[in-house]
Design a protein around this motif. Structure first.
Motif, mmCIF file in Angstrom:
data_model
loop_
_atom_site.group_PDB
_atom_site.id
_atom_site.type_symbol
_atom_site.label_atom_id
_atom_site.label_comp_id
_atom_site.label_asym_id
_atom_site.label_seq_id
_atom_site.Cartn_x
_atom_site.Cartn_y
_atom_site.Cartn_z
ATOM 1 N N ALA A 57 37.822 -1.147 -36.743
ATOM 2 C CA ALA A 57 37.628 -1.282 -38.190
ATOM 3 C C ALA A 57 38.586 -0.364 -38.947
ATOM 4 O O ALA A 57 39.140 -0.740 -39.990
ATOM 5 N N GLY A 58 38.807 0.847 -38.416
ATOM 6 C CA GLY A 58 39.689 1.793 -39.078
ATOM 7 C C GLY A 58 41.135 1.352 -39.090
ATOM 8 O O GLY A 58 41.852 1.543 -40.089
ATOM 9 N N ALA A 59 41.582 0.763 -38.000
ATOM 10 C CA ALA A 59 42.970 0.288 -37.932
ATOM 11 C C ALA A 59 43.234 -0.751 -39.014
ATOM 12 O O ALA A 59 44.291 -0.745 -39.667
ATOM 13 N N LYS A 60 42.260 -1.626 -39.238
ATOM 14 C CA LYS A 60 42.414 -2.638 -40.296
ATOM 15 C C LYS A 60 42.295 -2.012 -41.681
ATOM 16 O O LYS A 60 43.015 -2.385 -42.609
ATOM 17 N N ALA A 61 41.407 -1.025 -41.812
ATOM 18 C CA ALA A 61 41.168 -0.414 -43.122
ATOM 19 C C ALA A 61 42.400 0.314 -43.639
ATOM 20 O O ALA A 61 42.653 0.336 -44.849
ATOM 21 N N PRO B 188 45.455 9.700 -55.393
ATOM 22 C CA PRO B 188 45.236 8.669 -54.379
ATOM 23 C C PRO B 188 46.180 8.783 -53.185
ATOM 24 O O PRO B 188 45.799 8.438 -52.060
ATOM 25 N N SER B 189 47.398 9.285 -53.399
ATOM 26 C CA SER B 189 48.332 9.415 -52.279
ATOM 27 C C SER B 189 47.853 10.471 -51.285
ATOM 28 O O SER B 189 47.998 10.314 -50.062
ATOM 29 N N GLU B 190 47.264 11.556 -51.790
ATOM 30 C CA GLU B 190 46.702 12.570 -50.905
ATOM 31 C C GLU B 190 45.470 12.021 -50.182
ATOM 32 O O GLU B 190 45.256 12.304 -48.993
ATOM 33 N N ALA B 191 44.691 11.228 -50.883
ATOM 34 C CA ALA B 191 43.543 10.592 -50.235
ATOM 35 C C ALA B 191 44.005 9.675 -49.107
ATOM 36 O O ALA B 191 43.411 9.659 -48.026
ATOM 37 N N LEU C 63 37.867 5.507 -56.852
ATOM 38 C CA LEU C 63 37.623 6.038 -55.517
ATOM 39 C C LEU C 63 36.220 5.628 -55.076
ATOM 40 O O LEU C 63 35.255 5.820 -55.810
ATOM 41 N N HIS C 64 36.131 5.076 -53.875
ATOM 42 C CA HIS C 64 34.830 4.629 -53.357
ATOM 43 C C HIS C 64 34.407 5.535 -52.193
ATOM 44 O O HIS C 64 35.139 5.680 -51.212
ATOM 45 N N ALA C 65 33.219 6.137 -52.325
ATOM 46 C CA ALA C 65 32.690 7.024 -51.283
ATOM 47 C C ALA C 65 31.358 6.481 -50.787
ATOM 48 O O ALA C 65 30.625 5.808 -51.520
ATOM 49 N N ASP D 26 32.563 -2.027 -40.113
ATOM 50 C CA ASP D 26 33.345 -2.706 -41.149
ATOM 51 C C ASP D 26 32.883 -2.293 -42.543
ATOM 52 O O ASP D 26 33.694 -2.197 -43.474
ATOM 53 N N PHE D 27 31.596 -2.045 -42.682
ATOM 54 C CA PHE D 27 31.056 -1.635 -43.982
ATOM 55 C C PHE D 27 31.653 -0.289 -44.401
ATOM 56 O O PHE D 27 32.183 -0.151 -45.504
ATOM 57 N N VAL D 28 31.581 0.706 -43.534
ATOM 58 C CA VAL D 28 32.099 2.043 -43.866
ATOM 59 C C VAL D 28 33.613 2.006 -44.046
ATOM 60 O O VAL D 28 34.171 2.693 -44.909
ATOM 61 N N ALA D 29 34.292 1.175 -43.252
ATOM 62 C CA ALA D 29 35.752 1.073 -43.351
ATOM 63 C C ALA D 29 36.200 0.513 -44.701
ATOM 64 O O ALA D 29 37.371 0.632 -45.059
ATOM 65 N N GLY D 30 35.288 -0.062 -45.462
ATOM 66 C CA GLY D 30 35.611 -0.568 -46.785
ATOM 67 C C GLY D 30 35.641 0.512 -47.858
ATOM 68 O O GLY D 30 35.941 0.214 -49.018
ATOM 69 N N PHE D 31 35.362 1.757 -47.485
ATOM 70 C CA PHE D 31 35.331 2.865 -48.439
ATOM 71 C C PHE D 31 36.508 3.808 -48.199
ATOM 72 O O PHE D 31 37.067 3.859 -47.110
ATOM 73 N N ASP D 32 36.832 4.569 -49.223
ATOM 74 C CA ASP D 32 37.913 5.547 -49.116
ATOM 75 C C ASP D 32 37.425 6.874 -48.543
ATOM 76 O O ASP D 32 38.198 7.592 -47.902
#
Length: 368
Positions: free
Chosen positions: A182-186, A336-339, A195-197, A262-268
């Motif tokens: 999921a992370g590789a795709k995110a 956002p670039s640092e994020a 920003l979504h947490a 997949d749910f968590v990978a949808g957040f920043d």
């Protein structure tokens, strides 16, 4: 090496054992599961401690599960006896049955949290209370049955009695392969405003959900930050009350385990733990490893184990500090670039050190 994963564990509620099983298999061991989930999570067990008249429910469920475990063990024994038996997390009682059914196997007990620690953190008893003494006895008896005790941090290892410490091994919690996929795709998705947490947890004192809620109250006027709180538990109502002024907070009862990566990978951003109880200073939670593997910035408390394991791949704030947590989220929203850089760093850190194979390899090294 043939290992049986044994007990009443529930990987949907506590995925730790799933990481160990996946990792042992990746390291070349044959792992079979003999599992009958008890159906009582930590919160339910704590409720039984608070209301002892519920104890017969635990006993009846445990006996029903144990009868299934015993029958399955007898059937499997006709084929091959295991070299080792891994008793899954919350196995304080299961380890006794494992020893009885497998007297010649090496018993591995995953002892991430002590019963006495739970009693102390959740204020179930005073320092000299009967309940606390009972929890300490349960811990001592369980540890005595195990040949190898598995803990998740050096701090947890130091908390063990000296004789147990000599036969212990440290295995970080880690995350299963689904989280890394999921992370590789995110990471193909750039970090953009807002920003979504996300926070996922059982709202225990270790998690420090009221600290998060206080931070959300501070951020009530900031339209650049949206937060989703997933789960329920001991401090849920208090957290909802404290964060009530923020209209950009969503509350979700739960997300099924198979959908969670997949749910968590949808957040920043993945929020970790912020509590100040002793347990919070000794652990690195599932959500920190899972969030990193899912390609999210990990924002969590600045404790020795989290600082050591996450290194520069996280934003760390003082335990219990809502002000610092709010400032950290503002910093990420401002840049956002640092994020994005921290998201990528977190994923690389997890990929290098906290895959199932990396997590489980110390167990096989210990077994020789």
């Amino acid at each position: 090496m043939h290992i049986v994963a044994f007990g009443t564990y529930d990987v949907a509620s506590h995925p730790r054992v799933a990481v160990l099983i996946e990792g042992l298999r990746a390291c070349g061991a044959k792992v079979t599961e003999v599992n009958r989930p008890l159906g009582l999570d930590t919160a339910a067990r704590v409720a039984i401690l608070r209301q002892p008249w519920r104890l017969p429910l635990l006993v009846l469920r445990l006996l029903a599960c144990w009868s299934g475990l015993a029958l399955a063990t007898v059937r499997r024994r006709r084929h091959r006896r295991p070299d080792a038996v891994l008793v899954g997390y919350l196995g304080h009682f299961d380890v006794h049955l494992a020893r009885l059914l497998h007297p010649r196997a090496t018993i591995l007990l995953d002892h991430m949290v002590s019963a006495a620690g739970v009693a102390t953190n959740r204020r179930l008893a005073g320092s000299d209370g009967l309940k606390l003494r009972l929890m300490k006895a349960i811990d001592a008896l369980a540890l005595r049955q195990a040949d190898v005790v598995i803990v998740d941090t050096v701090e947890q290892q130091r908390a063990l009695p000296e004789d147990v410490r000599r036969r212990s091994v440290v295995c970080p919690v880690g995350a299963t392969a689904e989280w890394f996929d999921a992370g590789a795709k995110a990471l193909e998705r750039p970090t953009e405003a807002p920003l979504h947490a996300v926070f996922v947890g059982l709202f225990s004192p270790t998690h420090g959900a009221p600290v998060i809620a206080d931070a959300l109250d501070i951020l009530a006027e900031d339209e650049r930050i949206e937060v989703t709180m997933v789960g329920q538990g001991q401090q849920y109502e208090e957290a909802r009350r404290l964060a009530a002024a923020n209209p950009r907070v969503s509350w979700v009862d739960w997300v099924d385990a198979e959908e969670l990566p997949d749910f968590v990978a949808g957040f920043d951003v993945s929020l970790g733990i912020f509590g100040t109880v002793p347990q919070a200073r000794r652990v690195v939670p599932n959500k920190a490893f899972q969030g990193a593997a899912a390609g999210a910035v990990v924002v969590t408390s600045d404790t020795e184990p989290q600082r050591r394991m996450l290194e520069e791949a996280a934003l760390l704030v003082s335990p219990g500090s809502a002000e610092e947590l709010a400032a950290a989220l503002i910093k990420l929203a401002d840049d956002p670039s640092e994020a994005q850089r921290l998201r990528e760093a977190a994923y690389e850190q997890a990929l290098e050190h906290y895959t199932p194979e990396a997590v489980a390899s110390p167990i096989l090294e210990r077994l020789g």
